[in-house]
Motif scaffolding. Structure first.
Motif, PDB file in Angstrom:
ATOM      1  N   VAL A  35       0.857  -1.179   0.000  1.00  0.00           N
ATOM      2  CA  VAL A  35       0.000   0.000   0.000  1.00  0.00           C
ATOM      3  C   VAL A  35       0.898   1.236   0.000  1.00  0.00           C
ATOM      4  N   VAL A  36       0.676   2.103  -0.981  1.00  0.00           N
ATOM      5  CA  VAL A  36       1.393   3.376  -1.067  1.00  0.00           C
ATOM      6  C   VAL A  36       0.323   4.458  -1.112  1.00  0.00           C
ATOM      7  N   ARG A  37       0.187   5.251  -0.038  1.00  0.00           N
ATOM      8  CA  ARG A  37      -0.936   6.188   0.022  1.00  0.00           C
ATOM      9  C   ARG A  37      -0.544   7.496   0.715  1.00  0.00           C
ATOM     10  N   ALA A  50      -0.635  -4.438  -5.374  1.00  0.00           N
ATOM     11  CA  ALA A  50      -0.296  -3.106  -4.866  1.00  0.00           C
ATOM     12  C   ALA A  50      -1.490  -2.182  -5.008  1.00  0.00           C
ATOM     13  N   ASP A  51      -1.748  -1.391  -3.970  1.00  0.00           N
ATOM     14  CA  ASP A  51      -2.721  -0.307  -4.023  1.00  0.00           C
ATOM     15  C   ASP A  51      -1.971   1.013  -3.886  1.00  0.00           C
ATOM     16  N   MET A  53      10.257  -5.670 -15.396  1.00  0.00           N
ATOM     17  CA  MET A  53      11.550  -5.799 -16.060  1.00  0.00           C
ATOM     18  C   MET A  53      11.921  -7.273 -16.179  1.00  0.00           C
ATOM     19  N   PRO A  54      12.681  -7.622 -17.210  1.00  0.00           N
ATOM     20  CA  PRO A  54      13.067  -9.022 -17.404  1.00  0.00           C
ATOM     21  C   PRO A  54      14.201  -9.458 -16.472  1.00  0.00           C
ATOM     22  N   ASN A  55      14.437 -10.757 -16.440  1.00  0.00           N
ATOM     23  CA  ASN A  55      15.595 -11.376 -15.775  1.00  0.00           C
ATOM     24  C   ASN A  55      15.521 -11.342 -14.256  1.00  0.00           C
ATOM     25  N   LEU A  56      14.385 -10.948 -13.714  1.00  0.00           N
ATOM     26  CA  LEU A  56      14.261 -10.885 -12.262  1.00  0.00           C
ATOM     27  C   LEU A  56      13.572 -12.139 -11.737  1.00  0.00           C
ATOM     28  N   PRO A  57      13.711 -12.379 -10.419  1.00  0.00           N
ATOM     29  CA  PRO A  57      13.119 -13.597  -9.848  1.00  0.00           C
ATOM     30  C   PRO A  57      11.607 -13.679 -10.027  1.00  0.00           C
ATOM     31  N   ARG A  58      10.902 -12.532 -10.169  1.00  0.00           N
ATOM     32  CA  ARG A  58       9.447 -12.614 -10.248  1.00  0.00           C
ATOM     33  C   ARG A  58       8.903 -11.543 -11.188  1.00  0.00           C
ATOM     34  N   PRO A  59       7.876 -11.895 -11.983  1.00  0.00           N
ATOM     35  CA  PRO A  59       7.136 -10.874 -12.718  1.00  0.00           C
ATOM     36  C   PRO A  59       6.059 -10.299 -11.814  1.00  0.00           C
ATOM     37  N   GLY A  60       5.606  -9.106 -12.125  1.00  0.00           N
ATOM     38  CA  GLY A  60       4.584  -8.481 -11.289  1.00  0.00           C
ATOM     39  C   GLY A  60       3.230  -8.459 -11.973  1.00  0.00           C
ATOM     40  N   ALA A  61       2.173  -8.263 -11.160  1.00  0.00           N
ATOM     41  CA  ALA A  61       0.812  -8.120 -11.672  1.00  0.00           C
ATOM     42  C   ALA A  61      -0.082  -7.663 -10.530  1.00  0.00           C
ATOM     43  N   HIS A  62      -1.286  -7.192 -10.882  1.00  0.00           N
ATOM     44  CA  HIS A  62      -2.290  -6.781  -9.914  1.00  0.00           C
ATOM     45  C   HIS A  62      -1.895  -5.519  -9.151  1.00  0.00           C
ATOM     46  N   THR A  63      -2.056  -4.395  -9.820  1.00  0.00           N
ATOM     47  CA  THR A  63      -1.826  -3.107  -9.170  1.00  0.00           C
ATOM     48  C   THR A  63      -3.026  -2.209  -9.430  1.00  0.00           C
ATOM     49  N   ARG A  64      -3.505  -1.565  -8.370  1.00  0.00           N
ATOM     50  CA  ARG A  64      -4.576  -0.586  -8.512  1.00  0.00           C
ATOM     51  C   ARG A  64      -4.002   0.811  -8.268  1.00  0.00           C
ATOM     52  N   VAL A  65      -4.267   1.731  -9.203  1.00  0.00           N
ATOM     53  CA  VAL A  65      -3.821   3.118  -9.079  1.00  0.00           C
ATOM     54  C   VAL A  65      -5.084   3.961  -9.082  1.00  0.00           C
ATOM     55  N   PRO A 106     -13.211  -7.211 -14.734  1.00  0.00           N
ATOM     56  CA  PRO A 106     -13.658  -7.273 -13.346  1.00  0.00           C
ATOM     57  C   PRO A 106     -12.714  -6.476 -12.451  1.00  0.00           C
ATOM     58  N   PRO A 107     -13.252  -5.795 -11.419  1.00  0.00           N
ATOM     59  CA  PRO A 107     -12.382  -5.007 -10.545  1.00  0.00           C
ATOM     60  C   PRO A 107     -11.370  -5.895  -9.807  1.00  0.00           C
ATOM     61  N   LEU A 108     -10.209  -5.332  -9.586  1.00  0.00           N
ATOM     62  CA  LEU A 108      -9.194  -6.056  -8.802  1.00  0.00           C
ATOM     63  C   LEU A 108      -9.522  -5.943  -7.316  1.00  0.00           C
ATOM     64  N   SER A 109      -9.083  -6.908  -6.564  1.00  0.00           N
ATOM     65  CA  SER A 109      -9.353  -6.907  -5.125  1.00  0.00           C
ATOM     66  C   SER A 109      -8.469  -5.890  -4.417  1.00  0.00           C
ATOM     67  N   PRO A 110      -9.031  -5.246  -3.391  1.00  0.00           N
ATOM     68  CA  PRO A 110      -8.196  -4.352  -2.577  1.00  0.00           C
ATOM     69  C   PRO A 110      -7.108  -5.130  -1.830  1.00  0.00           C
ATOM     70  N   VAL A 111      -6.046  -4.433  -1.528  1.00  0.00           N
ATOM     71  CA  VAL A 111      -4.979  -5.019  -0.712  1.00  0.00           C
ATOM     72  C   VAL A 111      -5.329  -4.809   0.746  1.00  0.00           C
ATOM     73  N   LYS A 112      -5.251  -5.848   1.506  1.00  0.00           N
ATOM     74  CA  LYS A 112      -5.485  -5.720   2.956  1.00  0.00           C
ATOM     75  C   LYS A 112      -4.188  -6.085   3.686  1.00  0.00           C
ATOM     76  N   LEU A 113      -3.628  -5.106   4.352  1.00  0.00           N
ATOM     77  CA  LEU A 113      -2.370  -5.339   5.060  1.00  0.00           C
ATOM     78  C   LEU A 113      -2.644  -5.669   6.526  1.00  0.00           C
ATOM     79  N   PRO A 114      -1.923  -6.620   7.067  1.00  0.00           N
ATOM     80  CA  PRO A 114      -2.067  -6.920   8.500  1.00  0.00           C
ATOM     81  C   PRO A 114      -1.201  -5.995   9.342  1.00  0.00           C
ATOM     82  N   LEU A 115      -1.268  -4.701   9.046  1.00  0.00           N
ATOM     83  CA  LEU A 115      -0.411  -3.753   9.760  1.00  0.00           C
ATOM     84  C   LEU A 115      -1.273  -2.753  10.500  1.00  0.00           C
ATOM     85  N   GLY A 116      -0.761  -2.230  11.565  1.00  0.00           N
ATOM     86  CA  GLY A 116      -1.493  -1.260  12.371  1.00  0.00           C
ATOM     87  C   GLY A 116      -1.547   0.110  11.716  1.00  0.00           C
TER      88      GLY A 116
END
Lengths: 416, 396
Positions: A187-189, A208-209, A227-239, A406-416
């Motif tokens: 979450v970046v807000r 990511a939200d 970016m290529p050549n990295l351990p993981r590709p990314g997906a699912h970001t809401r802006v 279909p809308p992407l799901s919100p990110v729910k963080l287990p943080l205070g």
């Protein structure tokens, strides 16, 4: 007499007698007068970081402090807390060692809050390989303004899980002000990113939200990249619900870096990423385009540059319900400048959404891109720049993007 | 296991040492034997009992085995005296053909960084050389001649019940005692090359946390561990001497001394080339030396499970040619480190390769490795330049 800067009391005393701040080869590149900054506190802070145990709160007092070496934290469960982002200032303007200001690695449950980190040689705060990371009310800044000599990243969590970056400020990074890479649950807000090459960037990350941020006067406001050549590709970001305006600062990134290919005047840029939902944002006066959807193919790339498993196509992008005002009137790059005049006239502007036109035909079913992979835009015109054919037949596309996902799901963080 | 109990507090000791003779600090004239401290971090290196100053010499205690590596990490041209010791009741380390050997709890490894003195009055002037272990005398009485060298620091890696820990000790000007400095520090030197040209060097002693910057080599496992104590690095003679037991190879000497178990004959163990600054190599010798250099200097982070896996650049010796080895690989988070270059390695064009640019740089935000050097390794820059310039292909 040998000069030595060390830790134990006796040797520190010797050091205090002989250490001079000049002659260390550092060239202060700060917009600040450093004469009133304290040089003694750094030793205290370094020792506190070495001694930190789970549950500790390291309080950084109000004041202005020079730090000459990278700070390094390895312990989990630690909070570093200042007295405010304009009250507790750690300046690295005379840094002579270290690729970042603060490096936090392998530490879970970490919080950094209420302080400023200024003028680091490299990245300001790098947080890697941890779970439950909070950065709040932190200011990272290169005080001389946009400059290619500035450090690359401001707030830089990479390979972390559950990360919250909020109420923070990032100014002057020669790459991204706030950059979350190779991470999950983000979450970046409520941040402000200004005068960076990239204001906020989510790269090779999942879930990511990015919302209620202000991105202005960057080269590109908010970036969602793979970016290529990295351990993981990314997906699912809401802006969503961001103010993205006047991101027209000429690109001062380092050639070769992914952001160096970002055109000045970019609002939100999606590059080679999938499942991105962009909605409810307020775009204004981003002079190349308010939203750009592109492939790494139109950036720094060659067929030798990626392992075969890399997918360079942006897919399943959904743009809806944004407010647009101005922009597209002075695009960066000769081919777009010519294209604007040719298609829209001397005083015309490019549509709000610019698509470079790369589509993965290998995934076509019955001659068409499957619905689930489409680029859907319901709130603006889309210009397909036809980059795959050398910008030969650029065209405004309506029907091609008239779809919904279909809308992407919100990110729910287990943080205070 | 014995536990050393310190009876003299360090601060008065050091102050005394400044005012009087440093020997007055020693609780007894006889150095303690090699000691495993299970939990406490002794204030002075002498308390570990691995190395002791005797007259003009730094002497290894009985049972402390010196060793050398085929190709070593570059550390601002510092020379390194490495030792390993196991408590008498500990099991030997377990051999592995690829990974660093698994040492038992109680193992103590030391690495003393020093330079030959460059002559003249100044204690700061030190010589830039690649001669391994200059002024070290081997075979029967392993020791270093102190009048000829400038000791900088000794790093202790100790394997405790909770894992390995790294502790940096900085030597005093009298070269009598080294004191624990958990935050590390700078030592200001003048590095004098073979032509007599001198340059300033801010030598950095890493902090305890910075030790982990290189020694957490596997993020999945966490924790720090030794790097050089792997078969391919150790498979060689020590300092070109025969060992006291007559064996000519370190793996055999370690096995004979019950430091190591499970090792095959040296001829059957992997062996990295011993690169000592040669810049005229060609062909397969060039390739092998270049990969060995990248292995020991870079791959502790740049591996598929190392801290620099964020970059996607993997430099272990078994990594096949391709983007992950850097060939035509665009940078990820290099920032200023790119120097305007597009790819890590451009075959045939070292000048266009980020890898070479970052090795040659001395800027904190550009140079690689990020930690452990302030100067560029001139000979290695030439080595990697020559290697890249012979690589076939292009990135267009």
């Amino acid at each position: 007499m040998r000069r030595l800067v060390g830790a134990t009391v006796a040797i520190h005393l010797i050091a205090a007698l002989t250490l001079t701040l000049s002659g260390c080869g550092a060239e202060p590149s700060s917009g600040r007068d450093l004469s009133a900054f304290d040089s003694d506190y750094q030793q205290v802070l370094m020792e506190a970081l070495l001694d930190a145990k789970p549950g500790d709160v390291i309080e950084v007092p109000a004041g202005r402090f020079l730090i000459e070496r990278s700070l390094d934290l390895r312990a989990s469960g630690v909070t570093i807390r200042g007295a405010g982002m304009n009250q507790s200032i750690l300046s690295f303007a005379r840094q002579r060692q270290g690729a970042e200001g603060l490096l936090v690695s392998g530490a879970d449950d970490f919080t950094l809050e209420h302080l400023a980190i200024e003028d680091t040689k490299g990245d300001a705060v790098k947080i890697t390989d941890g779970t439950n990371i909070i950065v709040r009310n932190v200011r990272v800044e290169w005080t001389n303004g946009p400059d290619t000599k500035n450090g690359a990243y401001g707030i830089y969590p990479v390979q972390v899980t559950n990360v919250l970056v909020e109420n923070s400020v990032a100014i002057g990074a020669s790459d991204a002000g706030i950059y979350v890479g190779q991470s999950d649950q983000i979450v970046v807000r409520d941040n402000r990113a200004a005068y960076n090459v990239a204001g906020i960037e989510i790269e090779n990350s999942n879930n990511a939200d990015v919302y209620r941020n202000i991105a202005t006067n960057n080269t590109g406001g908010i970036l969602v990249f793979n970016m290529p050549n990295l351990p993981r590709p990314g997906a699912h970001t809401r802006v969503f619900d961001n103010d993205v305006f006047a991101n027209n600062t000429p690109n001062f990134g380092h050639p070769g870096t992914p952001v160096a290919s970002v055109r000045a005047g970019s609002g939100v840029v999606v590059n080679s990423n999938d499942h991105v939902e962009i909605f409810g944002n307020r775009f204004q006066n981003n002079q190349t385009a308010n939203v750009i959807i592109s492939s790494l193919y139109s950036a720094n790339f060659s067929d030798e540059s990626a392992t075969p498993d890399f997918d360079p196509y942006p897919e399943a992008i959904h743009i809806h319900g944004n407010h647009y005002e101005g922009g597209g009137n002075s695009p960066d790059g000769d081919e777009l400048k010519q294209l604007r005049v040719a298609l829209f006239g001397e005083t015309g502007r490019l549509p709000d959404v610019l698509f470079d036109g790369y589509v993965d035909r290998a995934k076509f079913v019955n001659g068409a891109q499957p619905d689930a992979l489409r680029i859907c835009v319901t709130d603006a015109e889309v210009l397909n720049a036809d980059a795959p054919n050398g910008y030969a037949s650029p065209r405004v596309e309506g029907e091609a993007h008239a779809c919904e996902l279909p809308p992407l799901s919100p990110v729910k963080l287990p943080l205070g | 296991m014995t536990k050393y109990i310190r009876r003299v507090s360090p601060l008065p000791c050091i102050l005394l040492g400044l005012a009087l003779a440093a020997l007055a600090c020693e609780p007894s004239a006889r150095p303690p034997g090699p000691t495993f401290h299970e939990a406490a971090n002794p204030e002075t290196l002498a308390d570990w009992g691995q190395l002791s100053v005797q007259g003009d010499r730094l002497v290894l205690a009985p049972g402390v085995m010196p060793y050398d590596l085929n190709t070593a990490l570059f550390s601002d041209y510092a020379l390194k005296l490495r030792t390993v010791w196991l408590p008498p009741d500990a099991d030997p380390a377990r051999y592995d053909a690829r990974e660093p050997f698994a040492f038992p709890v109680g193992a103590v490894i030391t690495k003393t960084f020093y330079y030959p003195r460059a002559g003249g009055e100044s204690f700061e002037r030190v010589a830039r050389t690649r001669a391994p272990l200059a002024h070290f005398a081997g075979r029967t009485r392993h020791s270093l001649s102190l009048s000829k060298v400038r000791l900088i620091e000794t790093r202790v890696l100790v394997h405790r019940a909770g894992g390995w820990e790294g502790l940096p000790y900085i030597w005093d000007d009298a070269q009598q005692s080294a004191t624990l400095q958990r935050t590390g520090g700078f030592v200001e030197l003048e590095l004098v090359d073979e032509t007599g040209a001198a340059r300033a060097l801010d030598y950095l002693v890493p902090s305890v946390n910075q030790c982990a910057g290189c020694h957490v080599t596997d993020k999945r496992a966490g924790g720090i561990r030794p790097i050089g104590t792997a078969a391919r690095h150790l498979n060689r003679s020590f300092n070109d001497y025969d060992h006291a037991d007559g064996s000519a190879n370190q793996l055999e000497a370690w096995s004979n001394a019950s430091l190591l178990v499970g090792a095959p004959a040296a001829v059957d163990a992997p062996r990295a080339p011993a690169w000592r600054g040669e810049t005229a190599l060609t062909g397969s010798a060039l390739e092998a030396a270049a990969r060995a250099y990248l292995d020991i200097n870079c791959a502790h982070c740049h591996s598929r499970h190392g801290p620099a896996d964020t970059s996607g650049l993997f430099l272990e010796p078994w990594e096949p040619a391709g983007p992950n080895l850097g060939i035509c690989k665009p940078p990820i988070a290099a920032g200023r480190g790119t120097g305007g270059r597009r790819f890590s390695i451009v075959p045939g064009d070292a000048a266009a390769s980020i890898l070479v640019h970052r090795m040659a740089s001395e800027e904190p935000d550009t140079m690689m490795p990020e930690l452990g050097r302030a100067t560029a390794d001139r000979e290695a820059v030439q080595l990697i330049t020559n290697w890249i310039n012979t690589l076939p292909g292009s990135c267009d």
